[in-house]
Design an enzyme around this catalytic site. Structure first.
Site, PDB file in Angstrom:
ATOM      1  N   ARG A 124      68.473 114.345 158.088  1.00 35.94           N
ATOM      2  CA  ARG A 124      69.761 114.572 158.044  1.00 35.94           C
ATOM      3  C   ARG A 124      70.101 113.004 157.190  1.00 35.94           C
ATOM      4  O   ARG A 124      69.425 112.108 157.253  1.00 35.94           O
ATOM      5  CB  ARG A 124      70.750 114.658 159.372  1.00 35.94           C
ATOM      6  CG  ARG A 124      70.467 114.246 160.385  1.00 35.94           C
ATOM      7  CD  ARG A 124      70.405 113.104 160.826  1.00 35.94           C
ATOM      8  NE  ARG A 124      71.719 112.421 160.358  1.00 35.94           N
ATOM      9  CZ  ARG A 124      71.951 111.204 159.837  1.00 35.94           C
ATOM     10  NH1 ARG A 124      71.093 110.119 160.038  1.00 35.94           N
ATOM     11  NH2 ARG A 124      73.171 110.863 159.475  1.00 35.94           N
ATOM     12  N   ARG A 138      72.157 123.002 153.285  1.00 37.42           N
ATOM     13  CA  ARG A 138      73.348 122.265 153.637  1.00 37.42           C
ATOM     14  C   ARG A 138      74.175 122.237 152.353  1.00 37.42           C
ATOM     15  O   ARG A 138      73.458 121.646 151.229  1.00 37.42           O
ATOM     16  CB  ARG A 138      72.953 121.128 154.202  1.00 37.42           C
ATOM     17  CG  ARG A 138      72.365 121.097 155.504  1.00 37.42           C
ATOM     18  CD  ARG A 138      72.211 119.716 156.423  1.00 37.42           C
ATOM     19  NE  ARG A 138      73.516 119.514 156.866  1.00 37.42           N
ATOM     20  CZ  ARG A 138      73.964 118.309 157.461  1.00 37.42           C
ATOM     21  NH1 ARG A 138      72.875 117.411 157.498  1.00 37.42           N
ATOM     22  NH2 ARG A 138      75.003 118.142 157.734  1.00 37.42           N
ATOM     23  N   ASP A 182      78.512 111.575 151.568  1.00 37.13           N
ATOM     24  CA  ASP A 182      77.630 112.778 151.091  1.00 37.13           C
ATOM     25  C   ASP A 182      77.777 113.267 149.786  1.00 37.13           C
ATOM     26  O   ASP A 182      77.222 113.825 149.112  1.00 37.13           O
ATOM     27  CB  ASP A 182      78.003 113.707 152.341  1.00 37.13           C
ATOM     28  CG  ASP A 182      77.229 113.712 153.537  1.00 37.13           C
ATOM     29  OD1 ASP A 182      77.805 112.646 154.240  1.00 37.13           O
ATOM     30  OD2 ASP A 182      76.335 114.059 153.876  1.00 37.13           O
TER      31      ASP A 182
HETATM   32  O1  MRU Z   1      75.412 115.650 159.165  1.00 38.04           O
HETATM   33  P1  MRU Z   1      74.790 114.469 158.523  1.00 38.04           P
HETATM   34  O2  MRU Z   1      74.109 113.688 159.821  1.00 38.04           O
HETATM   35  O3  MRU Z   1      73.474 114.788 157.625  1.00 38.04           O
HETATM   36  O4  MRU Z   1      75.790 113.423 158.066  1.00 38.04           O
HETATM   37  C1  MRU Z   1      75.418 112.396 157.374  1.00 38.04           C
HETATM   38  C2  MRU Z   1      76.575 111.627 157.006  1.00 38.04           C
HETATM   39  O5  MRU Z   1      77.697 112.033 156.856  1.00 38.04           O
HETATM   40  C3  MRU Z   1      76.291 110.212 156.469  1.00 38.04           C
HETATM   41  O6  MRU Z   1      77.390 109.250 156.741  1.00 38.04           O
HETATM   42  C4  MRU Z   1      76.121 110.428 154.866  1.00 38.04           C
HETATM   43  O7  MRU Z   1      75.036 111.385 154.830  1.00 38.04           O
HETATM   44  C5  MRU Z   1      75.639 109.124 154.438  1.00 38.04           C
HETATM   45  S1  MRU Z   1      74.050 108.686 154.771  1.00 38.04           S
HETATM   46  C6  MRU Z   1      73.492 107.391 153.949  1.00 38.04           C
END
Ligand code: MRU
Length: 339
Positions: free
Chosen positions: A45, A88, A236
């Protein structure tokens, strides 16, 4: 260096992030549907790590293909792109990496199929290597913003585990720590699936970075006590105007930071910027399974009959962001990501 995604021989190897911090295990993958499931189930993730993993998913799709013509191979690759894209919706790095792999395939259509498959592997490895290089550059740019003896608050995990290595917001913290500037990192636990407590704290322990884990609801009082000098998070997806989607709870932190006069930084590579979206209200926000909110680690914490709302991300308006740290430098409003 912590490498959550790597290619080894003829398979993709991922650190299983669902098992951290109690178990450090790696899993091998030889087919793209398994890779899609690993992304969906959070084995891997974090926006950049998802993109890199998907790129290797396309390599596996090409290697699995029994096609004997370019068109046949392309059809198999397109099916994998569709399947991986459906895992996702929020992190734009996923779609960026899949598009890059599609382009690579089309640009090398005249190669013999074996050579084309080797070229796709080279491309996925380039996506990985470039991500690490971008993170190191971001770290250097971001560390310059960190004052001496800084107390930094971060949310979720935007460290090595969320990328191909080193991290975005985590990279800024790593670089500042290497310069002796970090007095303390406040690690938000990050409900519902605790990427902060489980993953960021794990990285801090590994790297010897001084830190304290807090429940998300403690951030306001830590700020009110004057114990936070800056906030830095990952992203993201960043819209053209600077509105930023990141882990649920980020927006609340930005509001708190503004109230307390604390700088709020986002660190992200250009692969996280979506210039096609003028503003953040157009960013698709993933809603995950209610079970993530109704309980944790197999223990129920809310009635099974209670309805749940479980958005995985929120959008922080650009007006609350002090600056966006990228591999090309520190961007300040009004944003122009065309350079
Ligand atoms: O649901 P996740 O764990 O994939 O969410 C991750 C985040 O929100 C991070 O802060 C984002 O992807 C930046 S990672 C460098």
């Amino acid at each position: 260096m912590i490498s959550p995604v790597r290619w080894e021989g003829d398979r993709l190897v991922l650190i299983d992030q669902t098992r951290l911090p109690s178990l450090e295990v790696e899993r091998g993958y030889t087919s793209w549907p398994e890779v899609a499931e690993a992304i969906r189930s959070l084995v891997v993730r974090g926006a950049p790590a998802i993109g890199v993993t998907a790129a290797f998913g396309i390599v596996l799709a090409a290697r699995q293909s029994r096609a004997t013509t370019f068109d046949g191979l392309l059809a198999d690759v397109e099916a994998a792109i569709k399947g991986l894209a459906a895992t996702r919706p929020t992190a734009v790095n996923l779609f960026w990496a899949l598009e890059r792999m599609r382009r690579c395939c089309l640009d090398h259509r005249t190669l013999p199929l074996d050579a084309l498959k080797a070229r796709l592997l080279q491309e996925a490895q380039a996506v990985l290597d470039e991500d690490v290089a971008a993170n190191r550059a971001m770290g250097a740019h971001g560390a310059a913003l960190v004052p001496h003896r800084a107390r930094i608050l971060t949310h979720c995990n935007a460290g090595a585990l969320a990328t191909a290595g080193y991290g975005t917001a985590g990279g800024v913290i790593r670089a500042a720590h290497a310069q002796g500037k970090v007095a303390l990192v406040w690690v938000d636990e990050t409900r519902p699936v605790l990427q902060g407590a489980r993953l960021t704290a794990w990285e801090c322990v590994k790297e010897g970075i001084p830190h304290r884990v807090i429940s998300d609801v403690a951030a306001a009082s830590v700020m009110a006590r004057g114990e936070v000098d800056l906030v830095v998070t990952g992203a993201d997806r960043i819209a053209a105007n600077g509105d930023t989607a990141n882990k649920i709870g980020t927006y609340a932190l930005a509001v708190l930071a503004r109230h307390h006069g604390i700088p709020f930084y986002v660190a992200a590579p250009f692969s996280t910027i979506d210039p096609a979206l003028p503003s953040g209200d157009l960013i698709p926000i993933e809603e995950r399974d209610p079970s993530e909110v109704r309980g944790f680690a197999g223990r129920q914490t809310a009635p099974a009959a209670s309805p749940v709302f479980n958005p995985a991300f929120d959008v922080t308006p650009a007006a609350l962001i002090t600056a966006i740290i990228t591999e090309r430098g520190v961007c300040r409003p009004p944003y122009d990501f065309s350079r």
